[in-house]
Motif scaffolding. Structure first.
Motif, PDB file in Angstrom:
ATOM      1  N   PRO B 185      21.756  10.820  63.746  1.00  9.67           N
ATOM      2  CA  PRO B 185      20.642  10.272  63.847  1.00  9.67           C
ATOM      3  C   PRO B 185      19.573  11.216  63.446  1.00  9.67           C
ATOM      4  O   PRO B 185      19.611  12.443  63.437  1.00  9.67           O
ATOM      5  CB  PRO B 185      20.311  10.001  65.365  1.00  9.67           C
ATOM      6  N   CYS B 339      27.234  12.766  68.441  1.00 12.38           N
ATOM      7  CA  CYS B 339      27.351  13.053  67.319  1.00 12.38           C
ATOM      8  C   CYS B 339      27.351  14.862  67.373  1.00 12.38           C
ATOM      9  O   CYS B 339      27.837  15.347  66.297  1.00 12.38           O
ATOM     10  CB  CYS B 339      26.315  12.669  66.316  1.00 12.38           C
ATOM     11  N   GLY B 340      26.923  15.208  68.330  1.00 18.53           N
ATOM     12  CA  GLY B 340      27.038  16.682  68.365  1.00 18.53           C
ATOM     13  C   GLY B 340      25.838  17.655  67.769  1.00 18.53           C
ATOM     14  O   GLY B 340      25.797  18.734  67.813  1.00 18.53           O
ATOM     15  N   CYS B 342      22.420  17.384  68.851  1.00 16.81           N
ATOM     16  CA  CYS B 342      21.585  18.083  69.731  1.00 16.81           C
ATOM     17  C   CYS B 342      22.024  18.637  71.168  1.00 16.81           C
ATOM     18  O   CYS B 342      22.904  18.037  71.584  1.00 16.81           O
ATOM     19  CB  CYS B 342      20.203  17.265  69.946  1.00 16.81           C
ATOM     20  N   CYS B 345      23.079  16.612  74.495  1.00 18.57           N
ATOM     21  CA  CYS B 345      24.161  15.580  74.384  1.00 18.57           C
ATOM     22  C   CYS B 345      25.366  16.190  73.897  1.00 18.57           C
ATOM     23  O   CYS B 345      26.394  15.917  74.770  1.00 18.57           O
ATOM     24  CB  CYS B 345      23.601  14.459  73.351  1.00 18.57           C
ATOM     25  N   THR B 383      16.500  14.479  74.039  1.00 20.87           N
ATOM     26  CA  THR B 383      17.817  14.264  72.923  1.00 20.87           C
ATOM     27  C   THR B 383      16.814  13.709  71.829  1.00 20.87           C
ATOM     28  O   THR B 383      16.028  13.089  71.838  1.00 20.87           O
ATOM     29  CB  THR B 383      18.938  13.684  73.259  1.00 20.87           C
ATOM     30  N   LEU B 387      21.414   8.219  72.533  1.00 23.24           N
ATOM     31  CA  LEU B 387      22.851   8.241  73.176  1.00 23.24           C
ATOM     32  C   LEU B 387      22.865   9.123  74.345  1.00 23.24           C
ATOM     33  O   LEU B 387      23.533   8.904  75.243  1.00 23.24           O
ATOM     34  CB  LEU B 387      23.900   8.680  71.926  1.00 23.24           C
ATOM     35  N   GLY B 388      21.820   9.948  74.311  1.00 24.13           N
ATOM     36  CA  GLY B 388      22.054  11.024  75.642  1.00 24.13           C
ATOM     37  C   GLY B 388      21.475   9.963  76.913  1.00 24.13           C
ATOM     38  O   GLY B 388      22.044  10.322  77.798  1.00 24.13           O
TER      39      GLY B 388
HETATM   40  S1  SF4 Z   1      21.549  12.430  71.343  1.00 28.46           S
HETATM   41 FE1  SF4 Z   1      23.494  12.732  70.964  1.00 28.46          FE
HETATM   42  S2  SF4 Z   1      24.203  11.359  69.596  1.00 28.46           S
HETATM   43 FE2  SF4 Z   1      21.918  11.251  69.430  1.00 28.46          FE
HETATM   44  S3  SF4 Z   1      21.665  12.688  68.056  1.00 28.46           S
HETATM   45 FE3  SF4 Z   1      21.475  14.013  69.933  1.00 28.46          FE
HETATM   46  S4  SF4 Z   1      23.940  14.791  69.913  1.00 28.46           S
HETATM   47 FE4  SF4 Z   1      23.721  12.963  68.411  1.00 28.46          FE
END
Ligand code: SF4
Ligand code: FMN
Ligand code: SF4
Ligand code: FES
Lengths: 779, 434
Positions: B185, B339-340, B342, B345, B383, B387-388
């Motif tokens: 993202p 996705c790793g 940030c 998350c 995040t 997804l977080g």
């Molecule tokens: S919240 Fe998770 S999936 Fe979304 S950008 Fe950050 S690490 Fe990636």
């Protein structure tokens, strides 16, 4: 301008600023890891979360644009809670192995953990382990410590110009790695060590050598390329342990080339000359300074008496300091000789006596960002001037159009929009075509001096270059090392001058070495009746004084140079290193201090005089070169060698307004549109980045990099085929009677009919001139 | 609506779609040169809300596109459908792909985009191949391509398939993926409407969102709105899965009582008692069965119940379900799919999973529930992408509603639902009516 209130303080910032930039103005420190002012914004570490009025959630300061009237709190309860939360996440999988980590004491994570971390971890699970990667000879990895800030990835992609690192895999498995089986080979790779906020990337040569708090640090200036990068040299017990950039936005920004950073290893080389040596009866013998200097004074006076002062010549390295160069020329002139030169790899000296001033870049280094068109003539830009190339790379992203003329088209990692790939012998004619086409585009007349001297037909490539230049608002023409070392260098200069006139732009020289401009200002060039570097070799002298020179590697025609020096009655070598070639030709070797053990001055390509002081005591019985020359002057009873310190020498050498002494103007060179005879193979010689000077050559880690790979005979594929050869064949490359054996390599970045054989390398030192024809046959 | 008439044979063919009235909306717009503003106004009236999860009003989203922007503009359809429990877009593409093509063509017309991509979930390749076939048919018939139906409107549409990363369904990761980069993202702002695909203005909508557009154009925004209830316009596909007799996709008006939907899905399997429902895909907070029975299926009602309508994936759990085990499975999903990029998350999803895992395996500690709550608080809202939050909301809601089950696990090192009951519940059960 935008108004913003940060922690209760009102500040004004430029439109488009981010909150973190505004906070810097307001004097509020916002903790951060992924943010770096020279890199794109990742907004991924989340350490910089701050409270913003009306925002329900904390926002990342590095990525949040300032809006007018915004109110931000960087240390409010909400902000600190978020920052502490992020710190906890960063630490749960971190090995916390600070006691055995090279970054300890200068680690952003360690420092911030003191402020934002807690004393015990709530994370009771097994920690992640990440296997280390082999990034090459310079950068050591401890990837378990990586916090995935991706600064290193963004550096390679954005600043170095090639994505040599990436973040592979996802989620918790994300890892920073090079491409499979690849290392990081950029000539700027060491900067990722500085950028890495933790101990994941550290310096391989420095590894475990010292703790940061044990080191004393001083400012210095790089003695290598013409940029004059500002350094912080760190020493422990008078031994240089590490070199870091000293930030100077006008010069090196916050970067260093790997050569600037890692060459210091040579300063502790076993080849350092520690005491004066004299050759007696074919044997080298260590003597004290008194004896050595008297030997030199007597020897020089003897040659002067027997053969006249004009039989003495001085050859100085362009990496020597202004002070050394100045006193050397003063000494020669005091003796009555005008034979002095520091332009060791040049061969065309027709411009001497016709120059308006000292040749230089013709513009400030920081001005690169404002250029809209740049023509680079005859340059291995990326390896010869890595940080200047970096500036061009950034400018190209903002719309600078780069064109190039020369026999070489190796990867510069920046877009070259127009290129005339021509053999060295065709460079003058090609540049002439550009002038012709440009005059036409501009509806202007060419200068009288060039009338009738320019080619009649214009190639498509030359036309494209001319059109590009004609459409520019701010134009520059740069003559690179290949142009300066060219057999018709002065004609190229005349034509570049004409392009600058027609485009109302600038023209200048990239410069080969740290003091390519300083040497002129110090007067280390022959005066009326004097011999230049090439002439001193062609017409061998009875005596030579050399300054930090390795005669088999540093001159345009090493074979001829060795012969000339070998035949001389007296060769006095002032040198930091003991080298086999000096042992062969010299009679006395005087150990002089390298840049870290003396004060001195380099004038970089933009004409900036940068002085530095010694960062360490001289090694063994070594003395600063300027002091040795001063004493020699005294011993020879010459006038004006009473300088109390190096500042006095500098003041004398660089008296008056420096800027007014810089001028690339040249008059009275006859330009011809002739090209070389067809059907001959021409030599193209680069000076490989890590062989360009005696220090770099002796830096073990640099010598392990890909850039230090042994030279090959690079030939354009079609030419290679026409010669009946295949890549990988062993070939004999011959110039006149000299020849060497090399491996043939196909190089599609080379003009047809050219053979690229590097100079300045032991494996090719037996060859002759850096240009001219040669032959290649299967060995 | 979208799936109406799609229970026959080969309903995905162009001729079938045309026979159902397909492409008439596009035809009408082009023939009558209906102004762009009018189309967007119609959508606003319809209160069509994004069907991809966030429920953002589509008409409003379209109005953000800088229509006067002179350069390229793009359209992207999000058919990545990675959210556990969701399988509606798959069926739209399988049985009625032309509705998506027509919807996208209308969108392209309304926003002045010349190119579109449909990013299709890579694991079920059938949907991708079928969409490619449909594209070929539509191109052949002149519904996409240059000068569509003889008008001066041109629109090129391409299919692009992913490789099964859930994160590529996040709209900016999807754009990165189309660009050939690692699907991660982007930080917003800038939003895709100003800096999207290849840095150009881009609008991204879900498959079902686009598929609804032709119907709205045909029936009018007002009529569409009235199908549902105020602020919740139209029909919506619900993917019902879990412990029901007839799992599957059900297209019903928004506002239909949950009980009715459950009824349509054949009721609870084996007549067991409903324990919990995740009403909007795995990222939505879980709702206790009793609360759910009083809800209607629309954005507002589900939101009032403390959850989200999300993608419309309704996961029904009966009394044989161990909530700790269910959460362990969900947490593992987000841990694997982060996705790793940030920190919260990347590090937090693994932490959450490991704590839930150890509770499930009898290694829980007394303060683990506080720890879970605190870790989720540190992830949520901090995040780059949602997804977080998506990883945190199940944890928070499971612990909130079924905390006693977690506590029982921690204290007794075993499950509150006896193993034999769980086993009985996980038997493959064939409904008598199938
Ligand atoms: S919240 Fe998770 S999936 Fe979304 S950008 Fe950050 S690490 Fe990636
Ligand atoms: C982790 C994550 C995964 C997502 N996956 C999908 C998906 O598979 N399909 C989808 O349509 N939207 C998905 N979304 C939502 C999209 O980002 C976006 O909001 C949506 O495609 C917009 O379309 P709509 O307005 O029509 O709903 C996801 C979001 C997140 C944060
Ligand atoms: S190696 Fe260092 S610079 Fe690179 S991502 Fe990891 S922590 Fe950041
Ligand atoms: S510094 Fe802002 S998110 Fe990393």
């Amino acid at each position: 301008m935008l108004e913003i209130e940060i922690d209760g303080k009102q500040v004004q910032v430029n439109d488009g600023s981010t909150v973190i930039e505004a906070a810097a103005v307001a004097g509020s420190y916002i903790p951060h890891f992924c943010y770096h002012k020279k890199l794109s914004i990742a907004a991924s570490c989340r350490m910089c979360l701050v409270q913003v009025e009306k925002a329900p959630k904390p926002l990342p300061a590095c990525a949040t644009p300032v809006t007018n009237g915004m109110k931000v709190w960087t240390h409010s309860e909400l902000a600190v809670k978020a920052q502490k939360g992020v710190m906890e996440f960063l630490l749960i999988n971190h090995p916390l192995d600070c006691p055995i980590c090279d970054q300890g004491g200068e680690c952003q994570l360690q420092d911030l953990a003191v402020g934002y971390g807690s004393t015990a971890s709530r994370y009771q699970e097994e920690k992640r382990v990440v296997f280390n990667k082999n990034l090459g000879a310079l950068v050591s990895t401890d990837m378990t410590r990586c916090i995935n800030c991706t600064r290193c990835v963004r550096f390679t992609t954005e600043i170095a110009g090639e994505m040599e690192l990436g973040q592979a895999f996802r989620g918790e498995h994300a890892e920073i790695m090079p491409f499979i089986e690849k290392t990081v080979d950029s000539e700027l790779s060491g900067n990722i060590i500085d950028l890495c906020p933790v101990g994941a990337l550290t310096s391989k040569p420095f590894r475990f050598a010292a703790r940061t708090w044990e080191l004393s640090r001083r400012k210095s200036v790089s003695p290598h390329d013409s940029l004059g990068a500002n350094l912080i040299v760190q020493t422990k017990h008078d031994v240089v342990k590490r070199v870091l950039p000293f930030e100077n936005e006008d010069v090196n920004e916050c970067w260093l080339s790997d050569k600037d950073r890692f060459s210091y290893e040579a300063l502790s080389s076993e080849q350092r000359l520690g005491a004066p040596m004299i050759r007696q009866g074919g044997q080298w013998k260590q003597v004290d300074w008194q004896a050595a200097l008297e030997f030199v004074a007597t020897g020089l006076r003897g040659v002067e008496r027997d053969h006249g002062a004009a039989s003495i010549g001085a050859l100085a390295s362009p990496h020597a300091t202004v002070e050394e160069l100045y006193l050397l020329q003063k000494l020669m002139r005091g003796l009555g000789s005008e034979n002095i030169d520091f332009r060791l790899r040049e061969v065309d000296f027709r411009a001497d006596g016709k120059r308006a001033g000292a040749p230089w870049l013709g513009m400030p280094i920081a001005g690169v960002k404002d250029l809209t068109r740049l023509l680079v003539v005859g340059s291995f830009l990326r390896k010869d001037a890595p940080l200047l190339a970096q500036r061009v790379r950034q400018a190209a992203k903002k719309g600078l159009h780069v064109s190039a003329i020369g026999p070489n088209a190796e990867e510069w990692l920046l877009p070259v929009r127009n290129r005339a790939l021509v053999a060295p012998s065709a460079m003058v004619a090609t540049l002439g075509q550009v002038v012709v086409a440009l005059a036409k585009e501009k509806g202007a007349e060419v200068s009288v001096a060039l009338l009738g001297k320019l080619p009649e037909t214009v190639s498509d490539e030359a036309l494209a270059i001319a059109q590009s230049l004609a459409s520019g608002r701010k134009v520059a023409v740069w003559l690179g090392n290949l142009a300066v070392q060219h057999a018709r260098a002065s004609e190229l200069q005349m034509l570049a001058q004409e392009i600058a006139r027609l485009t109302d732009g600038s023209f200048g020289f990239i410069g080969e070495a740290a003091n390519s401009v300083g040497g002129y200002l110090a007067g280390a060039v022959p005066g009326a009746g004097g011999l230049n570097a090439a002439a001193m070799i062609e017409q061998p002298r009875a005596a030579y004084v050399t300054l930090n020179l390795e005669p088999d590697l540093d001159l345009a025609n090493p074979a001829a140079a060795m012969a000339a020096l070998d035949g001389a009655q007296l060769v006095v070598a002032l040198t930091s290193f003991d080298s086999p070639s000096l042992r062969q030709v010299a009679d006395v070797m005087l150990p002089i201090a390298p840049f870290t053990e003396t004060s001195g001055t380099f004038v970089n390509c933009e004409g900036r005089a940068q002085s530095f002081t010694a960062v360490a005591k001289p090694f063994a019985d070594v003395r600063p070169g300027w002091k040795v020359l001063r004493v020699l002057g005294n011993l020879l009873a010459l006038e004006g060698f009473a300088h109390a310190d190096s500042e006095a020498v500098r003041a004398e050498a660089l008296a008056g307004d420096l800027a007014s002494r810089l001028d690339n103007g040249v008059e009275g060179i006859v330009v011809s549109s002739a090209t070389g005879p067809a059907g001959v193979l021409e030599r193209v010689a680069d000076v490989p980045i890590h062989f360009a000077d005696p220090i770099a050559r002796r830096a073990p880690s640099l010598q392990k990099t890909r850039d230090a790979a042994a030279p090959t005979a690079r030939i354009a594929p079609a030419t290679l085929a026409a010669l009946g050869l295949a890549a990988g064949d062993r070939v004999r490359v011959a110039q006149g009677t000299a020849s060497v054996e090399l491996v043939a390599q196909a190089d599609d970045g080379l003009a047809a009919g050219c053979v690229r054989v590097a100079a300045a390398h032991p494996s090719t030192a037996a060859l002759g001139a850096m240009s001219g024809d040669l032959s290649v046959e299967r060995a | 609506m979208i799936l109406a008439g799609c229970d026959g044979d080969r309903t995905w063919r162009l001729q079938d779609y045309v026979a159902r009235g397909g492409y008439s909306a596009l035809r009408k717009i082009l023939a009558e040169k209906i102004p762009q503003d009018a189309i967007i106004a119609e959508l606003k009236t319809s209160v069509l809300r994004g069907r991809g999860g966030a429920g953002f009003p589509t008409g409003l989203k379209w109005s953000f596109m800088p229509r006067s922007f002179p350069g390229d503009k793009y359209l992207a359809c999000n058919s990545d459908e990675g959210e556990p429990g969701t399988f509606k877009d798959r069926d739209i593409l399988r049985y009625n792909p032309h509705s998506v093509i027509e919807g996208m063509a209308i969108a392209a017309y309304a926003m002045g985009a010349a190119r579109g991509y449909n990013y299709i979930h890579g694991e079920i390749f059938e949907t991708y191949s079928r969409f490619e076939e449909a594209l070929a048919e539509a191109r052949e018939a002149g519904f996409i391509g240059r000068n569509i139906l003889g008008s001066d409107f041109s629109f090129e549409l391409f299919a692009h398939h992913g490789y099964g990363a859930y994160i590529c369904g996040e709209e900016t990761a999807l754009l990165e993926s189309i660009e050939g980069k690692k699907g991660q993202p982007r930080f917003k702002p800038p939003f895709p409407a100003s800096y999207g695909l290849y840095g150009k203005p881009t609008t991204i909508n879900n498959t079902e969102t686009f598929a609804s557009v032709p119907f709205i154009m045909n029936m009018g925004g007002e009529a569409f709105l009235n199908l549902g209830k105020p602020n919740n316009g139209g029909m919506k596909l619900f993917s019902v899965s879990g412990h029901v007799n007839r799992p599957g996709n059900y297209e019903i008006p928004l506002g239909t009582p949950f009980a009715e939907l459950l009824e349509m899905a054949g009721g609870m399997r084996g007549g067991r008692k409903i324990k919990a429902v995740i009403p909007g895909g795995s990222s939505a907070p879980v709702v206790p069965g009793g609360v759910m029975m009083d809800c209607t299926m629309d954005y507002d009602s589900i939101s009032k119940a403390g959850s989200m309508l999300g993608s419309g994936a309704v996961i029904v759990m009966d009394e044989t379900t161990c909530m700790v085990k269910a959460l362990e499975r969900l947490s593992y999903f987000y841990f694997e799919e982060s996705c790793g990029q940030c920190t919260p998350c990347r590090e937090g999803t693994g932490w959450l999973y490991r704590v839930v895992h150890r509770i499930e395996h009898g290694l829980g500690r007394p303060d683990d529930l506080d720890l879970l709550n605190s870790v989720t608080t540190n992830i949520m809202g901090r995040t780059i992408c949602a997804l977080g939050d998506a990883a945190s909301m199940p944890v928070q809601s499971f612990v909130k509603h079924f905390g006693s089950e977690f506590e029982y696990h921690i204290e007794n090192k075993k499950c509150l639902v006896p193993p034999e009951v769980q086993r009985a519940g996980s038997q493959i059960y064939v409904s008598p009516s199938c």
